[in-house]
Design an enzyme around this catalytic site. Structure first.
Site, short mmCIF file in Angstrom:
data_model
loop_
_atom_site.label_atom_id
_atom_site.label_comp_id
_atom_site.label_asym_id
_atom_site.label_seq_id
_atom_site.Cartn_x
_atom_site.Cartn_y
_atom_site.Cartn_z
N GLU A 15 0.96 -1.26 -0.02
CA GLU A 15 -0.06 0.15 -0.02
C GLU A 15 1.04 1.07 -0.09
O GLU A 15 0.53 2.32 0.56
CB GLU A 15 -0.99 0.09 1.34
CG GLU A 15 -1.88 -0.97 1.32
CD GLU A 15 -3.00 -1.22 -0.01
OE1 GLU A 15 -3.43 -0.01 -0.51
OE2 GLU A 15 -3.48 -2.24 -0.50
N ILE A 16 2.00 1.31 -0.84
CA ILE A 16 2.81 2.46 -1.05
C ILE A 16 2.53 3.21 -2.40
O ILE A 16 3.50 3.92 -2.66
CB ILE A 16 4.45 2.28 -0.56
CG1 ILE A 16 4.74 0.94 -0.81
CG2 ILE A 16 4.19 2.26 1.28
CD1 ILE A 16 5.36 1.25 -2.12
N LYS A 40 0.82 -8.67 -13.18
CA LYS A 40 0.72 -8.86 -11.93
C LYS A 40 0.59 -10.22 -11.55
O LYS A 40 -0.55 -10.98 -11.45
CB LYS A 40 -0.37 -8.16 -11.46
CG LYS A 40 -0.82 -7.96 -9.76
CD LYS A 40 0.18 -7.17 -9.18
CE LYS A 40 -0.33 -7.24 -7.63
NZ LYS A 40 0.38 -6.27 -6.87
#
EC number: 6.3.3.3
Length: 240
Positions: A15-16, A40
């Site tokens: 979550e960055i 992904k």
């Protein structure tokens, strides 16, 4: 025709902004006239739409790419629960096989000029009992782009991650500063410190510092990234 280029995007944490930066890179590559695709390989957290399971990160990558990969190539392993992938995979009876991902990446390279491979979580996130995300990057043989979430503690997180990347013999092609905390004091000073340390210790250039965006716009962010600098690094790291 030149051989396709590829890179592995990892981050200082989850979550960055790995997906945000990956999407911005895709926009930049497309603007440079390249056929850009994204993978992904392992995605944890799925939702069902029109009878098919999907992942929000993969959707964002698809929206930014100008070459659409088949879902089975783009995301060989789609896990339903949004948690540590090795835990979810064990509960769902899935073996996260790195060889399967390498085969998918080989097929992706036949379809595009540049492939952005976004990792899951940070660089040491386990994929199995003895294999982690760094092992995947090694198996793919890709240079790494590090996304640093600029917030309190990011200097240590970034330097430790860069050390882990170097310990596996992976080239650090560059890094991106992503301001995830708009209220962080001395953010520019933190970025300047990391710029000096990562350049000195790993010869890793800063590819861009992204302002906090609400809502986020990968297309707008792409203009703040030095895509040509990255492309030169990827070409230098490519097998001869």
């Amino acid at each position: 025709m030149s051989a396709p280029l590829s890179l592995f995007v990892t981050g200082t944490d989850t979550e960055i902004g790995k997906t945000f930066v990956s999407a911005a890179l895709l926009h930049g590559f497309a603007r440079a006239g390249l056929r850009a695709a994204a993978m992904k390989p392992v995605a944890a957290g799925a939702y069902e739409r029109d009878g098919a399971w999907r992942n929000e990160d993969a959707d964002q990558l698809d929206a930014a790419a100008n070459v659409a990969l088949p879902a089975a190539i783009r995301t060989p392993f789609l896990l339903k629960a949004p948690a540590a992938p090795h835990i979810v995979a064990a509960r769902e009876g899935v073996a996260l096989d790195i060889g399967t991902i390498v085969d998918a990446h080989r097929r992706a390279c036949e379809m595009a000029d540049v492939i952005v491979v976004e990792g899951v979580g940070g660089v040491r996130v386990p994929l199995a009992d003895t294999r982690d995300t760094a092992d995947l990057a090694v198996a793919l043989g890709l240079p790494v782009v590090l996304v640093v979430g600029v917030r309190l503690g990011c200097i240590s997180h970034a330097l430790l991650t860069a050390e882990a990347i170097a310990a596996r013999g992976l080239p650090l092609a560059g890094w991106v500063a992503n301001r995830i905390d708009p209220a962080m004091p001395f953010a520019d000073d933190n970025i300047d410190t990391l710029r000096a340390w990562l350049e000195r210790e790993h010869r890793a250039p800063l590819l861009g510092a992204l302002a906090h965006m609400s809502p986020p716009s990968p297309d707008a962010a792409s203009h703040a990234l030095d895509v040509n600098l990255l492309l030169n690094a990827l070409r230098a790291a490519a097998p001869r």
